[in-house]
Design an enzyme around this catalytic site. Structure first.
Site, PDB file in Angstrom:
ATOM      1  N   SER A 135     -18.851   8.335 -39.319  1.00 37.78           N
ATOM      2  CA  SER A 135     -18.787  10.000 -39.467  1.00 37.78           C
ATOM      3  C   SER A 135     -20.280   9.928 -40.394  1.00 37.78           C
ATOM      4  O   SER A 135     -20.432  10.860 -40.743  1.00 37.78           O
ATOM      5  CB  SER A 135     -17.320  10.165 -40.376  1.00 37.78           C
ATOM      6  N   SER A 164     -18.210  12.861 -39.261  1.00 41.48           N
ATOM      7  CA  SER A 164     -17.443  14.381 -39.989  1.00 41.48           C
ATOM      8  C   SER A 164     -18.545  14.870 -40.367  1.00 41.48           C
ATOM      9  O   SER A 164     -17.972  15.641 -41.126  1.00 41.48           O
ATOM     10  CB  SER A 164     -15.699  13.972 -39.811  1.00 41.48           C
ATOM     11  N   LYS A 174     -20.376  15.736 -49.802  1.00 41.48           N
ATOM     12  CA  LYS A 174     -19.324  16.074 -48.695  1.00 41.48           C
ATOM     13  C   LYS A 174     -17.574  16.939 -49.050  1.00 41.48           C
ATOM     14  O   LYS A 174     -17.641  16.467 -50.145  1.00 41.48           O
ATOM     15  CB  LYS A 174     -19.265  14.665 -48.019  1.00 41.48           C
TER      16      LYS A 174
END
Length: 477
Positions: A175, A151, A76
């Site tokens: 998330s 996210s 990420k």
């Protein structure tokens, strides 16, 4: 190569010399190129990944390869990787290059995992749909008109679309688990402090947790056991020993399972998700497990508590991004004060600015006790209630999300509706306990449904074993 949907299959092919690491990386690079429209990756490390693969092939030949040789990992865009850009999907970190590698990533590399690229996400991890990103939204591979969740949407889709073997995300209030549910993969939020946060660009420091996406429980467990453990660079990381989770997946004892009345009977819950959740609970009861409905009277307070505390921490953490030392600096500034104001106004997205403003408000002298102090007290109540419940029961089972993946733009003009997507995931985050989302069927539109399981702190071994049991049973039905 299409058969490579688990690390066990990769290892067997490497052992039989049917393939090598370079061929595996090339396969994933081709997949990423073919499915570029999904926008999961913001940067692909093609040359360095192939270079890593060639070196690991030599190690395999010499019999010196680590346990993750052949594992291809996406990270990420909030995790630092030395010599590579990390901008948290934000304009304000434009061009920032990491000077060091996050501990979690370094431990994977030390075991010969291959890092293939950085993945799109909501800016600074703030969002539930992956629409708040300077790189443009990530598309759900099952239905490109729908969000992948956030996210960590890019991390979820990278695994969903077979663009890497596993991926790393971060979970502050859901998330990892929410996008895992929306994309039909497995996602874990470990116990807070189980994995070092060194090298993670902070959103809310007392909530942020590095988690894992995978297609099966074993791969997930293998990654976590490699990353977890104490770290001299992170004083908040736990010193508790880390079990070999991937070797402890056998589950064969009656369990005590609670489900929260307020979640399965919530007006916000999509009827199909309720039906699938209750079906799992009925099956467990029929198999001899103790299943009991319990009250969770604090559910209405979990979301407000979470948002008060995380926005306060975000306001503090993001104050360091000001255009002075690195990242974006406004070209319209004419003095020091205007540089600060314009850099932050132009560099941060709307959602990030909204949360900074909320956090600054609750930390202000006039409202600190009324909001922040009170939220800390409620957090303690939620944590104590959850931990007390988990001393009486082995697991808490509940839906991961109130709905399946919604369409792009559906909640864009209604922040409260967007925040409600975290309704069922924030309890574990506020309490700090581990929680995993596993696939639990599909709705009438073919969209995945997630089932969430929580257990007490540092009991990831038991969590993985139960999740594996449910996953294997679902696969045979």
């Amino acid at each position: 190569m299409e058969k490579f949907l688990s690390f066990d299959e990769i290892k067997k092919s490497l052992e039989k010399k049917e393939t090598d690491c370079k061929a595996i990386v090339t396969y994933y690079l081709n997949n990423i190129k073919t499915k570029a429209q999904l926008n999961a990756f913001v940067e692909v490390y093609g040359p360095s990944a192939l270079e890593q693969a060639a070196a690991i092939d030599e190690k395999i030949t010499a019999g010196k390869a680590g346990k993750l040789a052949g594992m291809v990992v996406g990270i990420k865009d909030v995790l630092c990787y030395q010599g590579h850009v990390a901008n948290a999907s934000s304009k304000i970190l434009e061009g920032f290059e990491s000077q060091f590698t996050a501990t979690a990533i370094q431990r994977l590399i030390d075991q010969d995992a291959i890092i293939i690229g950085r993945l799109n996400c909501d800016e600074f991890g703030m969002g539930s749909s992956n629409e708040n990103t300077v790189h443009g939204p990530v598309l759900n591979a099952l239905d490109e008109s729908r969000v992948p969740g956030g996210s960590s949407g890019g991390s979820a889709v990278a695994v969903q679309a077979n663009l890497c073997t596993v991926s790393l995300g971060t979970d502050t209030g859901g998330s990892v688990r929410q996008p895992a549910a929306f994309t039909g993969v497995i996602g874990i939020k470990p116990t807070y402090s189980r994995v070092s946060r060194f090298g993670l660009i902070a959103y809310a420091s007392s909530f942020d947790t590095i988690g894992v996406f995978s297609r099966n429980v074993r791969d997930n467990a293998l990654i976590l056991e490699t990353m977890a453990g104490p770290d001299e660079y992170d004083s908040t990381s736990s010193r508790k020993p880390v079990p070999a989770y991937s070797n402890l997946l056998h589950f064969d004892k009656p369990a005590k399972i609670a489900y929260l009345k307020e979640t399965v009977h919530s007006d916000a819950l999509q009827p199909e998700i309720k039906a699938h959740t209750m079906q799992v609970l009925d099956n467990l009861k029929n198999e001899g497990h103790q299943v009991e409905e319990v009250n969770f009277p604090l559910l209405d307070y979990v979301l407000p508590t979470y948002y008060i505390l995380t926005t306060a921490e975000a306001s503090s953490n993001l104050s360091r991004f000001d255009g002075v030392k690195y990242g974006y600096r406004s070209s319209n500034a004419h003095n020091l004060e205007s540089m600060y104001k314009l850099t932050r106004s132009e560099g941060f997205g709307e959602e990030v600015k909204r949360r900074i403003m909320l956090g600054t408000f609750v930390l202000s002298a006039s409202y600190y006790d009324a909001y922040f102090t009170k939220a800390q007290k409620v957090r303690r109540l939620i944590k104590e209630f959850t931990e007390n419940l988990l001393t009486k029961f082995d697991y808490i089972v509940l839906p991961t999300t109130p709905s399946t993946a919604f369409k792009f733009g559906e909640h864009s003009n209604d922040p409260v509706a967007m925040y409600l997507e975290d309704l069922f995931t924030v309890q574990a985050s506020v309490s700090g306990v581990p929680s995993i989302s596993i696939p639990n069927g599909k709705d009438e539109n073919g969209l995945p449904i997630g089932l969430q399981i929580m257990t007490n702190s540092f009991k990831e071994a038991e969590l993985y074993a139960f999740a594996n049991y449910l996953s294997e049973r679902a696969a045979t039905n």
